[in-house]
Design a protein around this motif. Structure first.
Motif, PDB file in Angstrom:
ATOM      1  N   GLU A   1      10.204 -15.796  -0.073  1.00  0.00           N
ATOM      2  CA  GLU A   1      10.364 -14.368   0.182  1.00  0.00           C
ATOM      3  C   GLU A   1      10.407 -13.621  -1.149  1.00  0.00           C
ATOM      4  O   GLU A   1      11.112 -14.038  -2.072  1.00  0.00           O
ATOM      5  CB  GLU A   1      11.666 -14.127   0.940  1.00  0.00           C
ATOM      6  CG  GLU A   1      11.824 -12.702   1.402  1.00  0.00           C
ATOM      7  CD  GLU A   1      13.114 -12.509   2.176  1.00  0.00           C
ATOM      8  OE1 GLU A   1      13.032 -12.178   3.355  1.00  0.00           O
ATOM      9  OE2 GLU A   1      14.191 -12.706   1.587  1.00  0.00           O
TER      10      GLU A   1
ATOM     11  N   SER B   1      13.436  -1.965  -0.582  1.00  0.00           N
ATOM     12  CA  SER B   1      14.801  -2.394  -0.274  1.00  0.00           C
ATOM     13  C   SER B   1      15.842  -1.525  -0.968  1.00  0.00           C
ATOM     14  O   SER B   1      17.025  -1.649  -0.692  1.00  0.00           O
ATOM     15  CB  SER B   1      14.987  -3.855  -0.676  1.00  0.00           C
ATOM     16  OG  SER B   1      14.698  -4.014  -2.041  1.00  0.00           O
TER      17      SER B   1
ATOM     18  N   THR C   1       9.780  -6.205   1.453  1.00  0.00           N
ATOM     19  CA  THR C   1      10.221  -7.581   1.294  1.00  0.00           C
ATOM     20  C   THR C   1       9.539  -8.450   2.348  1.00  0.00           C
ATOM     21  O   THR C   1       9.571  -8.123   3.533  1.00  0.00           O
ATOM     22  CB  THR C   1      11.747  -7.646   1.458  1.00  0.00           C
ATOM     23  OG1 THR C   1      12.329  -6.730   0.544  1.00  0.00           O
ATOM     24  CG2 THR C   1      12.260  -9.045   1.201  1.00  0.00           C
TER      25      THR C   1
ATOM     26  N   ILE D   1      11.201  -9.900  -2.827  1.00  0.00           N
ATOM     27  CA  ILE D   1      11.862  -8.637  -2.501  1.00  0.00           C
ATOM     28  C   ILE D   1      10.967  -7.472  -2.910  1.00  0.00           C
ATOM     29  O   ILE D   1      10.408  -7.473  -4.014  1.00  0.00           O
ATOM     30  CB  ILE D   1      13.226  -8.557  -3.200  1.00  0.00           C
ATOM     31  CG1 ILE D   1      14.126  -9.662  -2.635  1.00  0.00           C
ATOM     32  CG2 ILE D   1      13.883  -7.196  -3.000  1.00  0.00           C
ATOM     33  CD1 ILE D   1      15.395  -9.874  -3.400  1.00  0.00           C
TER      34      ILE D   1
END
Lengths: 465, 400
Positions: free
Chosen positions: A304, A310, A266, A306
């Motif tokens: 941003e 994550s 991310t 992802i």
């Protein structure tokens, strides 16, 4: 080799392969169910409005081809509804009461489509021209509504909503929220446009081949132009819609999006990769455009995005490179088809003619195949990208698969039958075309090609005797 | 726990779908069986043509019943559906194979030009017409005898290979042949083919007798394999059984007479009676001994939405369906052709050189579309403005 074969025959792989093969086959026929009626209705409209006999002949012949394709689509659609139960009892047993509703609604539109197809085919020359045209409209409308129902069921798997769970059982259902889940408004238009592009470019591709072979008569030019316009109008809309949908996926299913764009961690200011192979944290052989991915996702280089790191590895989709390439090829084909349509539109604006150069006709003949490839890759992105979930965030695919043995056998049968079926579905319309060519446009009155929906040609007294 | 009113209504809907499939698609399947038994190319030509004329226009509409049945089953009783699909994987997969081969054979055999291909597709159509009812019958037999548990671990071969299940499969085949024969008698009479009517009259009489014997054998077997079902068949379900038997006998007697509509009605009554009797006898179980209707039922909203769908279907489908059948029954579904093309017009058209400008347009198309242009410009401008605004004045919805 036998060890790897054994791995492939275990778990949910055979069931997923079979479902993928069935869906990948059916979706092509479904496209014709959705969009072909519109195309032949446009031809008939042109024919009636401008008293254009050639357009009427085209419309009638297309409707006959449509009948054969619909019949195959009806069969492969039945296979899918069976397979939902046979392969995924865990899905239907747990969520059937929610997931099943869109399919129930689809059943209606399927019925309507089947009935009015029969009426439309039978009505050629019997109903008054405009009455006949209107008898075809329900087929086109039912195609759209059917697409909405089925695609909403798929959207529901991506963004499940409209139910509450109690002890793992669905305790209450809100049908409206099931159908109009968060992904429906994005997926449905994308699929409908894809269907129109597939039909438009496949049908026009057939006539492009004819034009390439020097059959430059009005029959071929019109047969090329009408479906090509349909595809060419949809292509830019589809590029726009795809962009909107990709942003929705980034928002709703970030891990799928990460695999599509090869984003591992991310971060902000993410590079957009065109092509490329991801290996151990690096992308090789790709063209990287810095910041573009972030800009596409949030209109700012600081957005941003992802990454798949994550979530734990077992919750990431497999084969990120496959997803990335499928996505990139789909987008590339979309842009190429848009350019092709724009070229013809430009020439049409100034010269009112069909482009006759090989530089145009060869790509135009291949456009149908390309649009099918793009659509199949789109489905690979959405379906493989959702793995390992079958219902996103709620039910893993391996928990939904049947415990009954024998899936490898049915898989083999599926592949065999669908292979034969695909070949036949190409050969039969090809034969129809050959017969029609032998008859010529003027011979249309003695058209003897029969269709599975049945209106049999009027029986002569000799055959009765 | 007694099932709620809605649950019972969904169960009835499911039974109605099954009866619909048996009456409409069953007749088409039976047509395939008679096609199979019609003999060689020459001898079988006349009956095959009658079967084809009767089945062709309606087969796909009829085929939709099974899709509807699956949808009602999985939406209405999801856990029972999943159990049936696991335990009876093999017969259901085989019945699906039959459906596929049949549809394909049917769709393409009209297109086939050469006799061998025609024969191949015809054989595919006919042979698969046996498969589908037989394996669906064994599946029904397995459910009725309570051989499907609530949480099966995998295929259960013994469930559908029991004697009762096999006899049920054979009963389904015989019933399909019988129904098809009865419909064909009426169709041939109407079309003025007394010879073919006689042909199918003999055959449906035979099929009816076989079906009757098989039904009797099945009843005896049920007393052993499913005593509960048997008890209820002669308890609360007795009226339905009586209706079925009376309908069957009446249809056999009417076969000799000259009342096609009455004959069809009696035959349909016999089938509907069996389905209804099965439903009542199984109450309150959906999988006898394993899962009750109440345990397996979907939430009320899902059940209600099924009925909403039914309402929509009544609104959209029923009129069209009735119209289609009316047209077919009045022999109006015959292909006719568009008005002949004036040969001279297109021929002249075709002589024009390829690049000719006036060749494609008949009426000069407008070069400008002011409304469309303005709409497009407005769309693009608002889009750009919106994007700019969102870029320079980051709102609350922006991420990152």
């Amino acid at each position: 080799v036998s060890a790897s074969l054994q791995v492939l025959a275990e778990g949910d792989i055979p069931a997923r392969t079979q479902m993928g093969a069935s869906l990948g086959f059916h979706i092509i026929f479904a496209c014709f169910g959705i969009a072909f009626p519109t195309v032949f209705l446009i031809a008939e409209w042109v024919g009636i409005r401008r008293r254009d006999e050639v357009a009427l002949v085209l419309a009638q012949r297309w409707s006959k081809v449509a009948a054969v394709i619909f019949a195959v689509g009806a069969v492969s659609g039945t296979v899918l509804s069976y397979e939902l139960g046979l392969l995924w009892p865990g899905l239907m047993g747990r969520y059937g009461s929610a997931f099943g509703i869109p399919f129930a609604i689809e059943g209606i539109w399927f019925f309507v489509e089947a009935i009015f197809t029969g009426v439309y085919l039978y009505g050629w020359g019997r109903l008054a021209p405009w009455a006949h045209w209107w008898s075809g409209v329900p087929i086109a409308v039912a195609g759209l509504l059917g697409a909405l129902s089925v695609v909403s069921a798929n959207s529901w798997m991506n963004q499940p909503s409209g139910f509450t769970l109690q002890n793992g059982r669905v305790a209450s259902v809100d049908p409206w929220a099931v159908i109009f889940n968060r992904a429906t408004p994005f997926e449905t238009p994308h699929m409908v446009l894809a269907a129109y592009m597939v039909v438009g470019f496949v049908v026009s591709g057939v006539y492009a081949v004819g034009l390439l072979r020097g059959r430059r008569d009005r029959y071929h030019r019109l047969g090329f132009l009408i479906p090509f316009w349909v595809g060419a109008v949809c292509a830019p809309l589809q590029v726009l819609m795809g962009d909107i949908l990709a942003r929705a996926v980034a928002n709703q299913q970030p891990i799928k999006f990460a695999a599509m764009e090869l984003v591992d961690n991310t971060q902000r200011g993410v590079t957009e990769w065109l092509g490329g192979i991801y290996w151990n944290g690096e992308v090789y052989f790709g063209i990287g455009i810095p910041y573009l991915d972030s800009i596409l996702v949030g209109f700012s280089p600081n957005t941003e995005v992802i990454g798949w790191n994550s979530v734990p590895p077992e919750l990431r989709p497999p084969l990120a490179n496959l997803l990335h390439w499928a996505f990139d090829i789909m987008v590339g084909i979309g842009f190429a088809l848009m350019a092709l349509g724009a070229w013809q539109a430009w020439v049409w604006k100034f010269r009112r003619e069909v482009l006759s150069t090989r530089w145009f006709l060869i790509p135009a003949a291949l456009a149908g195949f390309a649009s099918i490839v793009a659509m199949e890759f789109g489905w690979i992105v959405t379906e493989v990208g959702r793995q390992p979930w079958v219902v996103y965030g709620l039910l893993l695919t391996r928990d939904a698969v049947t415990t009954a043995g024998g899936v490898p056998v049915t898989l083999a049968a599926t592949i065999l039958i669908y292979g034969v079926l695909t070949a036949t579905s190409i050969v039969v319309p090809w034969h129809m075309g050959r017969r029609w060519r032998a008859q010529g446009v003027a011979g249309a009155a003695e058209d003897t090609v029969q269709t599975p929906y049945g209106p049999p040609p009027a029986r002569t007294e000799e055959s009765r005797a | 726990m007694n099932p709620s009113g809605e649950t019972i209504a969904v169960a009835i809907l499911l039974l109605v779908t099954i009866a619909g499939y048996a009456l409409f698609a069953g007749a088409d399947l039976g047509g395939g069986i008679w096609d199979l038994l019609a003999g060689g190319d020459k001898r079988g030509a006349a009956p095959r043509e009658e079967i084809d004329t009767s089945v062709t226009p309606v087969w796909e509409g009829n085929h939709v019943w099974i899709i509807f049945g699956l949808v009602v089953f999985w939406t209405g009783f999801p856990s029972a559906f999943s159990a049936v699909m696991i335990a009876l994987f093999v017969p259901l997969a085989l019945s699906l194979l039959g459906i596929v081969l049949r549809g394909v054979g049917f769709a393409f055999r009209h297109e086939a030009e050469r006799l061998p291909t025609k024969r191949l597709y015809g054989a595919m159509f006919a042979a698969s017409s046996l498969m589908t009812p037989f394996f669906l019958g064994t599946a029904v037999g397995a459910v009725a005898t309570g051989a499907v548990p609530a949480n099966p671990g995998g295929n259960i071969f013994s469930a559908w290979t029991s004697l009762t299940a096999i006899v049920t499969g054979l009963l389904f085949v015989a019933t399909c042949a019988y129904i098809a024969g009865v419909y064909l008698v009426a169709d041939c009479d109407r079309r003025g083919r007394p010879d073919m009517a006689r042909y199918f009259r003999r055959r449906s009489l035979a099929a009816g007798l076989v079906a009757g014997v098989l039904a009797a054998v099945n009843l005896v077997l049920l007393s052993e394999s499913a005593p509960n079902l048997w008890d209820r068949l002669f308890g609360p379900a007795l009226p339905a059984v009586v209706v079925s038997v009376v309908g069957g006998i009446a249809a056999l007697l009417l076969l000799r007479g000259d009342r096609p509509n009455l004959l069809r009605g009696a035959a349909a009554l016999a089938v509907v009676g069996v389905v209804a009797g099965w439903g009542v006898a199984q109450y309150p179980w959906v999988l006898p001994g394993a899962l009750t209707l109440a345990q397996s039922s979907a939430p009320v909203a899902a059940q209600l939405s099924l009925f909403a769908v039914l309402g929509l279907a009544a609104l959209f489908v029923l009129p069209g369906f009735v119209w289609l059948y009316w047209l077919q029954q009045h022999e109006m579904l015959q292909q006719s052709h568009p008005p002949p093309t004036p040969t001279a017009a297109t021929a002249a058209e075709n002589r024009l050189p390829a690049g000719n400008r006036s060749a494609v347009t008949i009426r000069p198309a407008p070069t400008r579309h002011p409304v469309l242009e303005r709409a497009l410009i407005a769309l693009v401008v608002t889009g750009v403005v919106r994007a700019l605004v969102r870029h320079f004045f980051p709102g609350r919805n922006r991420r990152g």
